[in-house]
Design an enzyme around this catalytic site. Structure first.
Site, mmCIF file in Angstrom:
data_model
loop_
_atom_site.group_PDB
_atom_site.id
_atom_site.type_symbol
_atom_site.label_atom_id
_atom_site.label_comp_id
_atom_site.label_asym_id
_atom_site.label_seq_id
_atom_site.Cartn_x
_atom_site.Cartn_y
_atom_site.Cartn_z
ATOM 1 C CD GLU A 167 -2.947 -1.120 2.321
ATOM 2 O OE1 GLU A 167 -3.914 -1.889 2.264
ATOM 3 O OE2 GLU A 167 -2.776 -0.309 3.265
ATOM 4 C CD GLU A 366 -3.467 -6.073 3.729
ATOM 5 O OE1 GLU A 366 -4.345 -5.305 4.200
ATOM 6 O OE2 GLU A 366 -2.248 -5.818 3.770
#
Length: 465
Positions: A167, A366
């Site tokens: 991220e 995720e």
């Protein structure tokens, strides 16, 4: 009854990170990262004043944890190598205790039939580098490439799936726009420079990897599908496209296509915020794209056109100067995290990757549901009955299965997360794990109902409704 079967050799597992699970122990040789530092400076910012030193005690419980992974059906697991554990000052000497730990961890995973997916950077900037500017500094790019090369040399003979960043939008937006990560600035120009430097660092690490290794290397991106309030309203559609450029395509495009989105570049030029760079930097980004994409998906982004004129000032422009958020009536919510639950979003992401990004090999890296106060659901046998998590997983897998049936090149599903772990300033407020962690008992572990469900999911490579 509907049967959802996934492709052969599908990766079933979960994801976590070094700074969120390992903890700190006397004489472990770990250096300070920005979270260690920030916690010492402002412990009240962290839920119940729980800091990273209490992060699930994984450094001492990892062999037990790997057995629990086996019991919950893992054939793969993603974590990260803590930069500040391996190279305490970010550059310079290597911590041999860290080398021994990560070697043993990786070997233990493989010995138990669990494929290691290893990420390099998961928000854990060494303090010594942050003091010199962190991701604003080109010195950090050089230090990161050295860190990456060190990891490849030490562990690349066994690790065949690597990821440069988790991220990367978060250090930019959290640290330099919305003030939920250190150093708590609000400065779009800095955020743009940080994002560029992360993209360049990723490309340079990929270049080094391909020169010396024969596995796969990718990046983990939190792809948040952006929906206009009214898809038939051109202004809403334009606003959604701009939001998508800022928060999704800003990293998807350079990682996969080797170039930045033109509409975003136009905005950054208009703001006179083009980051410092060279022509050689752009060539490196162009030539060193990823092999494999990890997709983190939690919630959608809903956007509408600005209701008032763009209100940016010369000093503090923000992405939201170009769109407003739309609060859709009747949406399903996770009230604990404050996030919308929209299962179809996972399908829409996969189709976008199929159609707009060459159907690059990818996996769900995720997807998860954080719930506060899970002790309310403990049964008489001491197990947390988290049926809500099982339904959350099933709901997303139904749509993921549909996308795969329609040609999406998705190779796996990793839940966030394996065990309840420390989550930055939220600490242990919301629990995400298949395994409950009791911090009052030195990190005692207990499998939740969802853990047994996940075992069956992996065993049968799918589920039935």
């Amino acid at each position: 009854m509907t049967v959802y079967r996934f492709p052969k050799d599908f990766f079933w597992g979960s994801a976590s990170s070094g700074p969120q699970t390992e903890g700190r122990f006397n004489n472990d040789g770990k250096g300070d990262n920005i979270w260690d530092y920030w916690y010492r400076q402002e412990p009240d910012k962290f839920f119940n004043q729980v800091g990273p030193d209490k992060a699930s005690y994984g450094y001492i419980h990892y062999k037990e944890d790997i057995q629990l992974m086996k019991k919950t059906g893992h054939n793969s697991f993603r974590t990260s190598i803590q930069w500040s554990r391996l190279i305490p000052d970010g550059v310079g000497s290597i911590n041999q205790k860290a080398v021994a730990f990560y070697n043993d961890f990786i070997d233990e995973l493989i010995a138990n039939g669990i494929e290691p997916f290893i990420n390099l950077y998961h928000f854990d900037m060494p303090v010594a580098l942050q003091e010199e500017g962190g991701w604003l500094s080109r010195k950090t790019i050089d230090a990161y490439v050295y860190f990456a090369q060190t990891c490849f040399q030490l562990f690349g003979d066994r690790v065949k799936y690597w990821f440069t960043h988790n991220e990367p939008i978060v250090p930019a937006e959290g640290g330099y726009l919305y003030q939920f990560h250190y150093p708590n600035e609000q400065n779009l120009k800095h955020a743009v420079q940080v994002a560029f430097n992360e993209a360049l660092a990723s490309a340079r690490a990929i270049e080094k990897y391909h020169q010396t290794q024969d596995g796969k290397i990718g990046i983990i991106l939190n792809v948040t599908p952006t929906y206009p309030r009214d898809k038939n309203n051109p202004e809403d559609v334009k606003a959604a496209s701009i939001a998508d450029a800022f928060f999704n395509r800003s990293f998807l495009d350079p990682a996969i296509k080797g170039q930045f989105p033109k509409d975003l570049v136009t905005i950054i030029k208009e703001l006179d915020m083009i980051p410092h760079h060279t022509a050689a930097d752009l060539e490196v980004i162009s030539k060193n794209t990823i092999d494999f994409l990890g997709v983190n998906y939690y919630q959608p982004r809903r956007v509408q056109a600005k209701e008032k004129a763009i209100g940016k000032t010369a000093n503090q422009p923000m992405p939201e100067d170009y769109f407003d958020y739309y609060d859709m009536p009747g949406k399903k919510m996770n009230p604990y995290r404050g996030w919308e639950i929209y299962e179809k979003g996972i399908y829409d992401i996969m189709i976008t990757i199929r159609d707009d990004y060459g159907n690059i090999p990818c996996f769900i890296s995720e997807n998860g549901m954080g719930v506060e106060g899970e002790e309310r659901y403990v049964n008489k046998d001491g197990q947390i009955e988290d049926d809500y998590r099982i339904e959350f997983i099933k709901g997303h897998l139904r749509y993921l299965h549909q996308a795969i049936e329609e040609g999406a090149n998705c190779l796996g599903y990793h839940l966030w997360t394996f065990m309840d772990n420390w989550s930055w300033t939220n600490a242990y407020k919301n629990r995400y794990g298949l395994i409950a962690v009791n911090l009052d008992k030195q990190g005692e572990r207990t499998i939740k109902k969802s853990g047994y469900f996940f075992k069956e999911l992996s065993k049968y490579n799918g589920f039935e409704d």
